[in-house]
Design a protein around this motif. Sequence first.
Motif, PDB file in Angstrom:
ATOM      1  N   ARG A  19      13.640  70.176  76.199  1.00  0.00           N
ATOM      2  CA  ARG A  19      12.392  70.684  77.425  1.00  0.00           C
ATOM      3  C   ARG A  19      13.119  70.534  78.861  1.00  0.00           C
ATOM      4  O   ARG A  19      12.802  71.320  79.661  1.00  0.00           O
ATOM      5  N   ASP A  20      13.497  69.252  78.911  1.00  0.00           N
ATOM      6  CA  ASP A  20      13.844  68.860  80.540  1.00  0.00           C
ATOM      7  C   ASP A  20      15.224  68.959  80.971  1.00  0.00           C
ATOM      8  O   ASP A  20      15.752  69.101  82.082  1.00  0.00           O
ATOM      9  N   GLY A  21      16.217  69.350  79.744  1.00  0.00           N
ATOM     10  CA  GLY A  21      17.648  69.452  80.213  1.00  0.00           C
ATOM     11  C   GLY A  21      18.164  68.100  80.487  1.00  0.00           C
ATOM     12  O   GLY A  21      19.394  68.096  80.856  1.00  0.00           O
ATOM     13  N   CYS A  22      17.515  66.934  79.923  1.00  0.00           N
ATOM     14  CA  CYS A  22      18.267  65.749  80.155  1.00  0.00           C
ATOM     15  C   CYS A  22      17.259  64.751  79.383  1.00  0.00           C
ATOM     16  O   CYS A  22      16.171  64.800  79.254  1.00  0.00           O
ATOM     17  N   ALA A  23      17.856  63.825  79.257  1.00  0.00           N
ATOM     18  CA  ALA A  23      17.326  62.438  78.376  1.00  0.00           C
ATOM     19  C   ALA A  23      18.302  61.288  78.438  1.00  0.00           C
ATOM     20  O   ALA A  23      19.472  61.602  78.705  1.00  0.00           O
ATOM     21  N   PRO A  24      17.814  60.000  78.172  1.00  0.00           N
ATOM     22  CA  PRO A  24      18.767  59.082  78.048  1.00  0.00           C
ATOM     23  C   PRO A  24      20.108  59.287  77.161  1.00  0.00           C
ATOM     24  O   PRO A  24      19.796  59.726  76.066  1.00  0.00           O
ATOM     25  N   TRP A  25      21.176  58.993  77.677  1.00  0.00           N
ATOM     26  CA  TRP A  25      22.414  58.836  76.855  1.00  0.00           C
ATOM     27  C   TRP A  25      22.653  57.779  75.987  1.00  0.00           C
ATOM     28  O   TRP A  25      22.382  56.807  76.453  1.00  0.00           O
ATOM     29  N   VAL A  26      23.195  57.775  74.816  1.00  0.00           N
ATOM     30  CA  VAL A  26      23.817  56.639  74.240  1.00  0.00           C
ATOM     31  C   VAL A  26      25.127  56.312  74.922  1.00  0.00           C
ATOM     32  O   VAL A  26      25.790  57.315  74.999  1.00  0.00           O
ATOM     33  N   VAL A  27      25.338  55.193  75.489  1.00  0.00           N
ATOM     34  CA  VAL A  27      26.526  54.661  76.234  1.00  0.00           C
ATOM     35  C   VAL A  27      27.585  54.041  75.243  1.00  0.00           C
ATOM     36  O   VAL A  27      27.083  53.141  74.847  1.00  0.00           O
ATOM     37  N   ARG A  28      28.594  54.666  75.248  1.00  0.00           N
ATOM     38  CA  ARG A  28      29.757  53.977  74.341  1.00  0.00           C
ATOM     39  C   ARG A  28      30.871  53.409  75.305  1.00  0.00           C
ATOM     40  O   ARG A  28      31.119  54.406  76.169  1.00  0.00           O
ATOM     41  N   GLU A  29      31.262  52.456  75.147  1.00  0.00           N
ATOM     42  CA  GLU A  29      32.480  51.999  75.834  1.00  0.00           C
ATOM     43  C   GLU A  29      33.703  52.877  75.377  1.00  0.00           C
ATOM     44  O   GLU A  29      34.046  52.906  74.336  1.00  0.00           O
ATOM     45  N   SER A  30      34.501  53.427  76.399  1.00  0.00           N
ATOM     46  CA  SER A  30      35.703  54.434  75.762  1.00  0.00           C
ATOM     47  C   SER A  30      36.608  53.735  75.078  1.00  0.00           C
ATOM     48  O   SER A  30      37.248  54.201  74.040  1.00  0.00           O
ATOM     49  N   CYS A  31      37.169  52.592  75.532  1.00  0.00           N
ATOM     50  CA  CYS A  31      38.241  51.864  74.736  1.00  0.00           C
ATOM     51  C   CYS A  31      37.953  51.146  73.459  1.00  0.00           C
ATOM     52  O   CYS A  31      38.719  51.210  72.626  1.00  0.00           O
ATOM     53  N   THR A  32      36.569  51.004  73.153  1.00  0.00           N
ATOM     54  CA  THR A  32      36.222  50.557  71.776  1.00  0.00           C
ATOM     55  C   THR A  32      35.572  51.539  71.016  1.00  0.00           C
ATOM     56  O   THR A  32      35.210  51.383  69.871  1.00  0.00           O
ATOM     57  N   ASN A  33      34.743  52.300  71.633  1.00  0.00           N
ATOM     58  CA  ASN A  33      33.660  53.341  71.006  1.00  0.00           C
ATOM     59  C   ASN A  33      32.363  52.588  70.687  1.00  0.00           C
ATOM     60  O   ASN A  33      31.656  53.248  69.788  1.00  0.00           O
ATOM     61  N   ARG A  34      32.329  51.287  71.092  1.00  0.00           N
ATOM     62  CA  ARG A  34      30.960  50.794  70.581  1.00  0.00           C
ATOM     63  C   ARG A  34      29.951  50.990  71.790  1.00  0.00           C
ATOM     64  O   ARG A  34      30.065  51.238  72.835  1.00  0.00           O
ATOM     65  N   ILE A  35      28.756  50.971  70.964  1.00  0.00           N
ATOM     66  CA  ILE A  35      27.379  51.247  71.682  1.00  0.00           C
ATOM     67  C   ILE A  35      27.486  50.169  72.567  1.00  0.00           C
ATOM     68  O   ILE A  35      27.087  49.066  72.022  1.00  0.00           O
ATOM     69  N   ILE A  36      27.000  50.264  73.959  1.00  0.00           N
ATOM     70  CA  ILE A  36      26.910  49.222  74.883  1.00  0.00           C
ATOM     71  C   ILE A  36      25.627  49.253  75.826  1.00  0.00           C
ATOM     72  O   ILE A  36      25.240  48.789  76.434  1.00  0.00           O
ATOM     73  N   GLY A  37      25.102  50.639  75.804  1.00  0.00           N
ATOM     74  CA  GLY A  37      24.040  50.977  76.712  1.00  0.00           C
ATOM     75  C   GLY A  37      23.206  52.112  76.349  1.00  0.00           C
ATOM     76  O   GLY A  37      23.587  52.837  75.283  1.00  0.00           O
ATOM     77  N   TRP A  38      22.230  52.294  76.911  1.00  0.00           N
ATOM     78  CA  TRP A  38      21.407  53.459  76.741  1.00  0.00           C
ATOM     79  C   TRP A  38      20.641  53.850  78.188  1.00  0.00           C
ATOM     80  O   TRP A  38      20.198  52.934  78.875  1.00  0.00           O
ATOM     81  N   GLY A  39      20.824  55.336  78.646  1.00  0.00           N
ATOM     82  CA  GLY A  39      20.194  55.517  80.145  1.00  0.00           C
ATOM     83  C   GLY A  39      20.806  56.709  80.530  1.00  0.00           C
ATOM     84  O   GLY A  39      21.457  57.413  79.731  1.00  0.00           O
ATOM     85  N   GLY A  40      20.411  57.063  81.842  1.00  0.00           N
ATOM     86  CA  GLY A  40      20.794  58.290  82.454  1.00  0.00           C
ATOM     87  C   GLY A  40      19.655  58.901  83.184  1.00  0.00           C
ATOM     88  O   GLY A  40      18.578  58.077  83.511  1.00  0.00           O
ATOM     89  N   LEU A  41      19.556  60.054  83.163  1.00  0.00           N
ATOM     90  CA  LEU A  41      18.671  60.875  83.987  1.00  0.00           C
ATOM     91  C   LEU A  41      17.460  61.345  83.021  1.00  0.00           C
ATOM     92  O   LEU A  41      18.033  61.824  81.804  1.00  0.00           O
ATOM     93  N   TYR A  42      16.031  61.211  83.145  1.00  0.00           N
ATOM     94  CA  TYR A  42      15.114  61.575  82.304  1.00  0.00           C
ATOM     95  C   TYR A  42      13.727  61.680  82.794  1.00  0.00           C
ATOM     96  O   TYR A  42      13.632  60.998  84.021  1.00  0.00           O
TER      97      TYR A  42
END
Length: 162
Positions: free
Chosen positions: A55-78
Amino acid sequence: MPQTKNLKLCCARRADVPDLFSFLGNPSAMEFTHVHQSPQECRRRVMVHEYFRRRDGCAPWVVRESCTNRIIGWGGLYQDPFEPGWGFEVGYFFHPKAWGKGYASQLVTAGLAVADDELKLPEVWAMAHPENRASQRVLEKAGFIFTRPLPERTRLLYRRNR
């Protein structure tokens, strides 16, 4: 999916919820914000946000650390479907192991790029706990201006115009 210097930003999947709950459900990690009380609550919140992405064109992203590909965060525009009426805002929630590495600033910058370049929003809001000076600095560095205290929410309200 968008990337920053150190982060991969992805849409949320149900399979991501256990990793997200490891910090979103941790009272010390979420000292200044909402703590998810159960994996089910975490899944519901994450998946409802994901539904609103269409609906909005945005929501929090799952944040992965590029070097490890581990999930380390959640957030963004929403726009928060659980606390509507604030308009578009940026928010960021990280595992404590990811604190102090500049990741929140990278995530906010990526969210503001969506606000400015894709959605052409005239303004974006953000909130920080009065005692969370690190979060306040992230917002100020990104061009947010303190607007007013929200004593009923124990938050400071910030705004950034395009």
